[in-house]
Motif scaffolding. Sequence first.
Motif, PDB file in Angstrom:
ATOM      1  N   ARG A 239      18.809-101.044  14.676  1.00  0.00           N
ATOM      2  CA  ARG A 239      19.818-102.106  14.808  1.00  0.00           C
ATOM      3  C   ARG A 239      19.886-102.902  13.522  1.00  0.00           C
ATOM      4  O   ARG A 239      18.858-103.317  12.992  1.00  0.00           O
ATOM      5  N   SER A 240      21.089-103.113  13.035  1.00  0.00           N
ATOM      6  CA  SER A 240      21.266-104.006  11.890  1.00  0.00           C
ATOM      7  C   SER A 240      22.540-104.806  12.133  1.00  0.00           C
ATOM      8  O   SER A 240      23.161-104.674  13.186  1.00  0.00           O
ATOM      9  N   PHE A 241      22.958-105.599  11.157  1.00  0.00           N
ATOM     10  CA  PHE A 241      24.204-106.368  11.304  1.00  0.00           C
ATOM     11  C   PHE A 241      25.426-105.488  11.120  1.00  0.00           C
ATOM     12  O   PHE A 241      26.538-105.899  11.389  1.00  0.00           O
ATOM     13  N   GLU A 242      25.259-104.262  10.660  1.00  0.00           N
ATOM     14  CA  GLU A 242      26.391-103.376  10.390  1.00  0.00           C
ATOM     15  C   GLU A 242      26.996-102.862  11.690  1.00  0.00           C
ATOM     16  O   GLU A 242      26.277-102.417  12.579  1.00  0.00           O
ATOM     17  N   SER A 243      28.322-102.959  11.780  1.00  0.00           N
ATOM     18  CA  SER A 243      28.948-102.529  13.034  1.00  0.00           C
ATOM     19  C   SER A 243      29.877-101.324  12.869  1.00  0.00           C
ATOM     20  O   SER A 243      30.483-100.871  13.834  1.00  0.00           O
ATOM     21  N   SER A 244      30.008-100.802  11.621  1.00  0.00           N
ATOM     22  CA  SER A 244      30.906 -99.655  11.454  1.00  0.00           C
ATOM     23  C   SER A 244      30.252 -98.357  11.927  1.00  0.00           C
ATOM     24  O   SER A 244      30.928 -97.347  12.100  1.00  0.00           O
ATOM     25  N   THR A 245      28.959 -98.395  12.103  1.00  0.00           N
ATOM     26  CA  THR A 245      28.248 -97.256  12.689  1.00  0.00           C
ATOM     27  C   THR A 245      27.528 -97.755  13.936  1.00  0.00           C
ATOM     28  O   THR A 245      27.260 -98.957  14.058  1.00  0.00           O
ATOM     29  N   ARG A 246      27.209 -96.833  14.859  1.00  0.00           N
ATOM     30  CA  ARG A 246      26.602 -97.238  16.136  1.00  0.00           C
ATOM     31  C   ARG A 246      25.246 -97.918  15.896  1.00  0.00           C
ATOM     32  O   ARG A 246      24.906 -98.915  16.523  1.00  0.00           O
ATOM     33  N   PHE A 247      24.455 -97.330  15.015  1.00  0.00           N
ATOM     34  CA  PHE A 247      23.194 -97.924  14.554  1.00  0.00           C
ATOM     35  C   PHE A 247      23.187 -97.736  13.044  1.00  0.00           C
ATOM     36  O   PHE A 247      24.177 -97.252  12.483  1.00  0.00           O
ATOM     37  N   ASP A 268      18.212 -87.562  13.949  1.00  0.00           N
ATOM     38  CA  ASP A 268      19.324 -87.438  14.895  1.00  0.00           C
ATOM     39  C   ASP A 268      20.481 -88.269  14.333  1.00  0.00           C
ATOM     40  O   ASP A 268      20.562 -89.474  14.555  1.00  0.00           O
ATOM     41  N   PRO A 269      21.379 -87.602  13.565  1.00  0.00           N
ATOM     42  CA  PRO A 269      22.473 -88.369  12.964  1.00  0.00           C
ATOM     43  C   PRO A 269      23.516 -88.762  14.007  1.00  0.00           C
ATOM     44  O   PRO A 269      24.273 -89.712  13.809  1.00  0.00           O
ATOM     45  N   SER A 270      23.554 -88.034  15.128  1.00  0.00           N
ATOM     46  CA  SER A 270      24.601 -88.268  16.136  1.00  0.00           C
ATOM     47  C   SER A 270      24.461 -89.657  16.751  1.00  0.00           C
ATOM     48  O   SER A 270      25.427 -90.432  16.779  1.00  0.00           O
ATOM     49  N   HIS A 271      23.261 -89.979  17.261  1.00  0.00           N
ATOM     50  CA  HIS A 271      23.051 -91.313  17.833  1.00  0.00           C
ATOM     51  C   HIS A 271      22.999 -92.364  16.736  1.00  0.00           C
ATOM     52  O   HIS A 271      23.334 -93.520  16.961  1.00  0.00           O
ATOM     53  N   GLY A 272      22.600 -91.946  15.540  1.00  0.00           N
ATOM     54  CA  GLY A 272      22.523 -92.892  14.424  1.00  0.00           C
ATOM     55  C   GLY A 272      23.869 -93.465  14.041  1.00  0.00           C
ATOM     56  O   GLY A 272      24.023 -94.687  13.931  1.00  0.00           O
ATOM     57  N   VAL A 273      24.876 -92.608  13.853  1.00  0.00           N
ATOM     58  CA  VAL A 273      26.177 -93.111  13.382  1.00  0.00           C
ATOM     59  C   VAL A 273      27.196 -93.232  14.516  1.00  0.00           C
ATOM     60  O   VAL A 273      28.096 -94.066  14.451  1.00  0.00           O
ATOM     61  N   GLY A 274      27.086 -92.377  15.531  1.00  0.00           N
ATOM     62  CA  GLY A 274      27.937 -92.520  16.720  1.00  0.00           C
ATOM     63  C   GLY A 274      29.366 -92.046  16.582  1.00  0.00           C
ATOM     64  O   GLY A 274      30.121 -92.126  17.549  1.00  0.00           O
ATOM     65  N   HIS A 275      29.774 -91.599  15.393  1.00  0.00           N
ATOM     66  CA  HIS A 275      31.159 -91.131  15.203  1.00  0.00           C
ATOM     67  C   HIS A 275      31.119 -89.746  14.575  1.00  0.00           C
ATOM     68  O   HIS A 275      30.468 -89.563  13.542  1.00  0.00           O
ATOM     69  N   ARG A 276      31.864 -88.814  15.184  1.00  0.00           N
ATOM     70  CA  ARG A 276      31.728 -87.416  14.776  1.00  0.00           C
ATOM     71  C   ARG A 276      32.018 -87.178  13.292  1.00  0.00           C
ATOM     72  O   ARG A 276      31.349 -86.396  12.647  1.00  0.00           O
TER      73      ARG A 276
END
Length: 344
Positions: A239-247, A268-276
């Motif tokens: 978790r960070s302040f960045e909201s353009s990626t899921r985490f 696991d980049p999928s849960h990390g960024v959340g966007h395909r």
Amino acid sequence: MLLVYGAADEHVARDLIHAHVPSRHGTAVCRIGDNLAVVVPEDAPELAAALQSCLTELRTGIGHPAGTLSDRALAPFGSVVPLGGSATVGGADFALIAGPCAVESDQQLADSASMALRGGAVALRGGAFKPRSSPYSFQGLGDEGLRMLAKVSAASGLPVVTEVVDVMTLHLVAEYADVLQIGTRNAQNFPLIQAAARTGKPILLKRGFGCTVSEWLQAAEYALAEGNPNVILCERGIRSFESSTRFTLDLSAVAVVKHTSHLPIIVDPSHGVGHRHLIKPMALAAAAAGADGLMVDIHPDPKAALCDGNQALTEDEWLDLSSALRGVLACLGRALPSAEPVGA
Ligand code: PEP
Ligand code: MN
């Protein structure tokens, strides 16, 4: 804390511990590669002395205080963890684990396994018990999902990585899983980690999204201290302040872990960024950073997915990622092992 290690008879070491520290508190025994490592409490120097007579090396306050049994000094070339069949994580090969976020149906899982194989995956992921943020979201198919995983695993030859969410369902999940995944929400659920380790199955320990690397290694220590050396770490974003990626996918953690620990680490980049559309670049970066593998969400029809469809790769995207990955890995002197499909 002292760490004693070397070639030794485990029974002799355990008898000595029992004789000197009957409660066993603060002690641990774990076989790491060819060596037996014994953790000795600071206030039991006579145990250390007794162990010294049967073990070849004695180190004091070895390495990183967070991860004693995971210290890289114990296995300077890194540990290799079996996934089931001939699949492993760590060492020269790069391991791809792929599958849907959740098991949804026989057909969806069988199609996902075929996709996974075509992209060079060596193991199939898929959650039967899902730890969802909302109680109203799809919670997984439970034991029915486990049976589907077993069926598709037998047909495809791919070992299964699936999440265990609590001690209550642990033994059921362990009957079907080749690898027990502990998710980010349970990353510091120490009784669950200990009980999972005691099943003897390999553990895939995700990083807690609010955990430092040191806390993560201490969580891994709970599994190792149960005598189970087969722990794979999985960076999945913090978790960070960045909201353009899921985490925020912390790839520096890969370099830190590689420096301090012998445990294999995958990303696991999928849960990390959340966007395909962001998964391929981060997957390639993870490989370049030294990760031992990737766990990637794929789905035969992401739009219809019951869970995390936005981050599931379509077949074309997955095959594109796999071929780009081969290029990056070739530069690093690593390869994707070819899967051995069983009647698929
Ligand atoms: C998952 O891999 O399905 C999952 C729930 O991941 P995480 O625990 O990293 O959120
Ligand atoms: Mn998911």
